[in-house]
Design a protein around this motif. Sequence first.
Motif, PDB file in Angstrom:
ATOM      1  N   SER A 531      36.524  31.403  34.860  1.00  0.00           N
ATOM      2  CA  SER A 531      37.300  31.416  33.695  1.00  0.00           C
ATOM      3  C   SER A 531      36.764  31.501  32.629  1.00  0.00           C
ATOM      4  O   SER A 531      37.236  31.663  31.264  1.00  0.00           O
ATOM      5  CB  SER A 531      37.717  29.675  33.601  1.00  0.00           C
ATOM      6  OG  SER A 531      36.623  29.066  33.590  1.00  0.00           O
ATOM      7  N   ALA A 532      35.244  31.396  32.513  1.00  0.00           N
ATOM      8  CA  ALA A 532      34.445  31.849  31.190  1.00  0.00           C
ATOM      9  C   ALA A 532      33.906  33.132  31.142  1.00  0.00           C
ATOM     10  O   ALA A 532      33.680  33.678  30.095  1.00  0.00           O
ATOM     11  CB  ALA A 532      33.233  31.050  31.340  1.00  0.00           C
ATOM     12  N   LEU A 533      34.098  33.939  32.151  1.00  0.00           N
ATOM     13  CA  LEU A 533      33.646  35.627  32.148  1.00  0.00           C
ATOM     14  C   LEU A 533      34.273  36.080  33.176  1.00  0.00           C
ATOM     15  O   LEU A 533      34.595  35.593  34.323  1.00  0.00           O
ATOM     16  CB  LEU A 533      32.062  35.471  32.117  1.00  0.00           C
ATOM     17  CG  LEU A 533      31.284  34.816  33.388  1.00  0.00           C
ATOM     18  CD1 LEU A 533      30.958  35.995  34.369  1.00  0.00           C
ATOM     19  CD2 LEU A 533      30.018  34.390  32.926  1.00  0.00           C
ATOM     20  N   LYS A 534      33.718  37.522  33.237  1.00  0.00           N
ATOM     21  CA  LYS A 534      34.061  38.613  34.302  1.00  0.00           C
ATOM     22  C   LYS A 534      32.834  39.386  34.555  1.00  0.00           C
ATOM     23  O   LYS A 534      32.453  39.583  33.508  1.00  0.00           O
ATOM     24  CB  LYS A 534      35.585  39.564  34.023  1.00  0.00           C
ATOM     25  CG  LYS A 534      36.662  38.687  34.284  1.00  0.00           C
ATOM     26  CD  LYS A 534      37.892  39.541  34.040  1.00  0.00           C
ATOM     27  CE  LYS A 534      39.276  38.841  34.044  1.00  0.00           C
ATOM     28  NZ  LYS A 534      39.568  38.238  35.327  1.00  0.00           N
ATOM     29  N   ALA A 535      32.398  39.837  35.701  1.00  0.00           N
ATOM     30  CA  ALA A 535      31.285  40.410  35.873  1.00  0.00           C
ATOM     31  C   ALA A 535      31.692  41.719  36.959  1.00  0.00           C
ATOM     32  O   ALA A 535      32.348  41.396  38.023  1.00  0.00           O
ATOM     33  CB  ALA A 535      30.092  39.708  36.010  1.00  0.00           C
ATOM     34  N   SER A 536      30.970  42.686  36.965  1.00  0.00           N
ATOM     35  CA  SER A 536      30.777  43.659  37.932  1.00  0.00           C
ATOM     36  C   SER A 536      29.608  43.825  38.429  1.00  0.00           C
ATOM     37  O   SER A 536      28.675  43.665  37.711  1.00  0.00           O
ATOM     38  CB  SER A 536      31.474  45.067  37.346  1.00  0.00           C
ATOM     39  OG  SER A 536      30.508  45.664  36.249  1.00  0.00           O
ATOM     40  N   LEU A 537      29.329  44.035  39.742  1.00  0.00           N
ATOM     41  CA  LEU A 537      28.197  43.939  40.635  1.00  0.00           C
ATOM     42  C   LEU A 537      27.662  45.523  41.226  1.00  0.00           C
ATOM     43  O   LEU A 537      28.812  46.049  41.690  1.00  0.00           O
ATOM     44  CB  LEU A 537      28.194  42.844  41.356  1.00  0.00           C
ATOM     45  CG  LEU A 537      28.246  41.530  41.001  1.00  0.00           C
ATOM     46  CD1 LEU A 537      28.392  40.670  42.212  1.00  0.00           C
ATOM     47  CD2 LEU A 537      27.428  41.104  39.909  1.00  0.00           C
ATOM     48  N   GLU A 538      26.702  45.769  41.120  1.00  0.00           N
ATOM     49  CA  GLU A 538      26.078  47.271  41.935  1.00  0.00           C
ATOM     50  C   GLU A 538      24.541  47.090  41.934  1.00  0.00           C
ATOM     51  O   GLU A 538      23.881  46.272  41.371  1.00  0.00           O
ATOM     52  CB  GLU A 538      26.539  48.571  40.990  1.00  0.00           C
ATOM     53  CG  GLU A 538      25.913  48.541  39.670  1.00  0.00           C
ATOM     54  CD  GLU A 538      26.262  49.690  38.670  1.00  0.00           C
ATOM     55  OE1 GLU A 538      25.407  50.028  37.954  1.00  0.00           O
ATOM     56  OE2 GLU A 538      27.294  50.487  38.977  1.00  0.00           O
ATOM     57  N   GLY A 539      24.483  47.654  43.249  1.00  0.00           N
ATOM     58  CA  GLY A 539      22.959  47.591  43.512  1.00  0.00           C
ATOM     59  C   GLY A 539      22.693  47.879  44.866  1.00  0.00           C
ATOM     60  O   GLY A 539      23.731  48.187  45.787  1.00  0.00           O
TER      61      GLY A 539
END
Length: 584
Positions: A531-539
């Motif tokens: 509800s507070a953020l959106k994030a993308s992940l890679e690695g």
Amino acid sequence: MQETAPSGRPRILRVPWRLPLALLAGLILLAAAVAPWTVSSERLAATLTERAAARSGIRIVPNGRASIALLPIPRIKLARASVEAPGGSILVKDAQIRAELAFLPLLAGRIVPVEATVVGGAVAADRLPDGRIPWMTALASVFAAEARTGDARLRRLVLLHTRIDLQDPVSGVADRLDDVSAVLGQAGGPGSVDVAGSARWRGEAVEFQASVGGNGTTSAAGGETVSVTAKSRHGRATATGTLGLGGTGLRFSGEVSAATPSIRDFAGWLGRTLPPDTDRSASIEGTVRADRARIDVVGLAIGLGRDRLDGALSAINDGQPDVRATLAGTSLDLEWLRLAIAPAIAAWSETGAQLGLPSPDLDLRLSAAELKLGSLTLRDAAASLIVEGDRVEATLLRAGLDGGVAKGRVQAVLGSDRRSLKLQGSIDGVEAAPFLTAFGLPPGLSGKTSAQTSVESSATAGASLLGALAGRAVVTLRRGALAGLDVPAALRRPDQPAAGRGGRTDFQTVQLAIRIADGVAEIADGTLDSSALKASLEGRISLPARFVSFRAVAAQPTGPGVTVDVNGPWSDPNVVSSPPPLGR
């Protein structure tokens, strides 16, 4: 000697001259009969070989001094001799042999031992390539000779400080018993065979006792009752039942049990080293029906510490031994087994070192209401283990795990030149933190997890399987948290790299699509929604190096974003947050 006659003149008593000579001759004969006298070993060898071979086919070959005495009991002593079975197989080699002989057959020129003692030397308990056992052939020849001639049976056989060599060219087993002292006789009455004694096996003292038949104990099935017990400081084994002859040779039917106070000490006695944490007591018992071709065990009960498994087992030997077993228990802790085999599996995975699995094929079906593996507790678990030659397959059919369900299958080929590994598995609704901890991963994530994975690897000898791992995995976490970093706090203070450290980030979902190549798992597509953020992940995560390196780029619905870099060993990675680079 003088005596007074009636006339008063002395009278001389005359003793027959033959009487002193007869007494003297009798004393000489008695001394000769009582005292052992040495005879030519060559002449005695010819006599013994001729008499024994004619009677039972057994050859006695003296290789040193020999002596014989007639009183008080006829007896013979061979300082060094060997005994050969019909066909020439060695039964006894380079031993001192003492024997008491039956008196009446001796008068008729027959040498019939009624008691024998073997001191030192070696006894060969071999099995020939065609399956015959020379000792069984020799005993059958002796019994046949006794039945044919009506001579007295050998009442007692004594072994003193003898070595017994065990050789089986069919199975490749070669072993030995040292310092064997035992008495074989007929304590149970006519028709019985009883043995009691001690020996040293692999440096440890072993006591044993056995009896077969006697006192009218022949069973309705035509066999003889048998009782065997062996014990040492490492454990005890017993067998009681019926022993007889069938179409495939010897057959046994009865109760068998064995127990050890320490699996670790027992394994060490057998030449295998187990970690200290694997130690516990163990026991096994059941009703057995066995012959040369098959073994069946019903009412099988296996104790492992405080755990108990019940079931049945069958083993068939038709060229390649095949063992099948079904076991069930209420609670079963297998962490000790994992610890015991983990070093061997790691060495096999890294270099191709042989696991040393038993040669029989195996089909094991296992179920337990509660099955423990370290910190994992599987509930209502059903599993199987299949071994066929150098192929192994372990399957978890279904098990409850931390509020969810787990399934999986591992297939491996244990070839010496090339080996392979294939793994397929899935979890649904499983709590993430304890699951990660169980596999040595940091418990930084929590939430209900669903995942499917399919990976495989193959490598030649000396190469690492983990370094050749390839496959894919899809992971979804719901209603969880990321421990160690408060991403919203970092977004609020993007100019402070330490902002948000030590906190946590709650999320609704985390989704990861992972590709694996050469032992490195690459996050091809990763997202985190809250509800507070959106994030993308890679690695990437390197499985051989146990190293992580990935980046998360997070943004609030309003306001600046933040980049979180995670690098280092996965047990203690370094986390740094900073404003995202330009262009993102």
